[in-house]
Design an enzyme around this catalytic site. Sequence first.
Site, PDB file in Angstrom:
ATOM      1  N   ASP A 129      36.431  83.608   8.530  1.00 34.08           N
ATOM      2  CA  ASP A 129      35.413  82.721   9.062  1.00 34.08           C
ATOM      3  C   ASP A 129      35.567  82.681  10.586  1.00 34.08           C
ATOM      4  OD1 ASP A 129      33.417  80.682   9.158  1.00 34.08           O
ATOM      5  OD2 ASP A 129      35.015  79.184   9.290  1.00 34.08           O
ATOM      6  N   ASP A 428      26.676  81.407  12.281  1.00 38.55           N
ATOM      7  CA  ASP A 428      26.063  81.281  13.606  1.00 38.55           C
ATOM      8  C   ASP A 428      24.950  82.290  13.812  1.00 38.55           C
ATOM      9  OD1 ASP A 428      27.712  79.220  14.218  1.00 38.55           O
ATOM     10  OD2 ASP A 428      29.108  80.393  15.430  1.00 38.55           O
ATOM     11  N   LYS A 495      19.777  87.484   6.119  1.00 34.02           N
ATOM     12  CA  LYS A 495      18.616  87.890   5.320  1.00 34.02           C
ATOM     13  C   LYS A 495      18.718  89.363   4.921  1.00 34.02           C
ATOM     14  CE  LYS A 495      15.722  88.964   9.357  1.00 34.02           C
ATOM     15  NZ  LYS A 495      14.436  88.702  10.035  1.00 34.02           N
TER      16      LYS A 495
END
Length: 857
Positions: A129, A428, A495
């Site tokens: 992360d 982000d 996406k």
Amino acid sequence: FLNIQIVVLAIVQMLLCILCAVGSYVWREKRGFNMYYLMMDAFVQTNYSNPVAYIVVYTLTFWILFSAMVPISLFVTLELVRFWQCIAFIDFDPEMRVKEDPEDKSLWPKARNSNVNDDLARISYVFSDKTGTLTSNEMQLRLISVGMHRFGRESHRFEDMQPDDSPIHVASEFDTKLPDCFSRIECIERLVDHLQLGVPTTDGAKEALSTQVLKFFTCMALCHSVLPEMESNRVVGYQGPSPDEVCIANTMKQLGFVFKENKSNIMYINILGKKCKFRVLNVLEFSSDRKRMSVIVQDQRKNIYLISKGADTVMLPRTLYGKDTTASSREEVDEMIHDYSCKGLRCLMFGAKQLSFEEWKEWNMAFRLAANDIQNRDKRMASCMDDIEGGLHFLGITAVEDKLQEEVPESIQILRDAGIKVWVITGDKQETAINIGIACRLISDSEKLMVFNEDCKETLRQGISSELRELVRRRADQRKNPGQKKDEELVIDGKTLSLVLSDESLSKDFASLGALCDCVLVCRASPSQKAEIVTMMKEYEKSKLVQSKPWGLKWTGWLQHLTDNKVLSIGDGANDVPMIQRADVGVGIAGKEGRQASNNSDFSIARFKFLVRLLLVHGQTTQYRNANLIKYSFYKNIAISVMFLYFQFDSGFSGQASIDSLTLNFYNTVFTAIPILIFALMDSPTENLETLRKYPKIYNTSNSLTVITFWKAQIKAFVDAAICYYIPYYAAFTSGGNNLDGLFAVGRISYIALQGVVTLEVLTISRHVTTLFVAFVLYSWLIMFPFFYLFEYSMQVRNTRISSSNESRPHTSTLFFLWKSHFFPAIGSNRGALKKMEKWKTKTLLTLTFLSLSLSL
């Protein structure tokens, strides 16, 4: 690995038992019946006439005889060693404590799963992360946008301001336009008349700007879930679940917009010295799926407002643009966010709207019904929140900086030098993630990045296939010219990743491409996508190993996958838990977002930089110790069992051991237990463990425990046992004045020789010899001699008592006694065997045995 070798060894043991049982039957048929004094024709218990029954019984006999071949005690020893390695070496490692507060035990490293200690030395992928893991989670507001007006200087640091500085001074240091706005706000007598938070500002230019500042700053002081810290009836700071919210609340406090308290759902705020209060009607909580948080408040004039903040991807579609709005166009707002992101700042977008009482009442009723629905509660609540959070008026943008933790760039470079592929998965914006990637040396050249931002699956498939072919070609050229190696780096957004994960063939192609890259940066990823990425790469590595094997040996690829190419995930928040649990090794950061990740991980550390020491130092040291512990434990057990096997060739496969059972039991529990235990706890591959960190390229190159090295050590056990058995056997005399006339006499000499060799073996494999270690090695061998003396003495006492109680009984020969007389014609008492041997003969036998063994070693 260990379980597989035990299964193989058990199969080998069973085959040996069956062969020895068949050998016993053949020997009885060919030679035993001809020796009348053995009375083999007397079919009694264990001497069945039926061949099947005979072989089955003797198979069980040999299984018991060779039972020491599989070291059952190894499991207990290994668990004890691993447990000690965790609590003594990892948990109390002073080099893995935060220097600022070394006494804070909550930040000490914590090993929660000792079963994966060895896997720390076989990591091929690190999935990390970003926020709170690579960064410090210490947010600081750097720039803001009030409507379409930008405020702030990048060089300004709110954290450098003094607690007693006035809001006007802080505002002037931040931006020279703010003091004028604050002066106009202070001139307003009734602030409540101007706090129309959900209504666009239509005043003159200067009045409009000050009103927008008032609305935006008030909304930032209201839309959060933090709690104030009080000292002497004054607010000194805030605590909350989100570092972003704490940062914004603290900054607003410095600028004079102070959140005082939330009492009975009444929020009290102080706006430049003037008190205001708002009733909180609803709180729409933040979630990783929603990516936004909203509050519905009511002011003192009974006006109801919805204030919302969140990521730009979810806020931009819910905001109104154009005439009679604060935002002229979506493109301009998006460009502003893009500019902030390119500076490496995290952006939050704020919006608000006014609600009528009837509108809120109707929605609130539906929301409460959804909250009471047991079956579809989450889905219905999400739908209700989505309905109300639309048609927002743009308020502004906050740009927050999250500093990198110390030594993160150096740590990532060490991991890459160690051959570990680093994947950073973050929620982000892409520009923000790329800038952080450059800052932490994850990305070396932003101009040569492979970037995938596609909406069409076929276009994406063609792009991945094209890049994969080109990358394979470049890797082939680099193998021919190693000096021209260049880093291959890839960036993909959420996406596009959704398209990859939804298609099996596409995910395989992307996994192949990612496996060839040195680092991968995933942006706008959800927690579920993080876990799916880990699963995808684990399955890819497994299938790659299986497919690399020839037909008929595919199963060896599956076995290799159990020990090679391990995957590690590291994170600090609750949204990282699925990724941590899906990996082979999970590491949690004890950060500022709670302890969910830390509590659900295998290892807990306080900083990302400690991961390097955990892998390169503790991982390699643990693997070295445990690998030799496993090989040695099998070696010493196989050696003693094989010595019994050799004895069967000289005893007609009778199933008789060459030593007594008590001496055999002491072999594992006393004589050979302590040296290997000290080795597994104290030995190290290098004299200075920092060498392992200094030279990361040696990571994951050890072959200390492979199938070949394991069975090479076991073959050596066969050779050592043969030397220890046959030299005393052929050197001993079974007749004459100084004969060896006992069943266990030769067996004990072989046992002493084997014990010495096995004990010296652990000394030869050690790389860090200490005085304590040598002392226990010598003790383990020399302790045998007083043991034998006491054993002989106890046997003399026992035999004296038995003979005195059986004086009146006639002596009856047994089959076993007749068997002994055949192989050792001079039958006598075992207790006098060693005494009758001349000293020079004993020395000669042991010298010859050790000389031969030294040559074999």
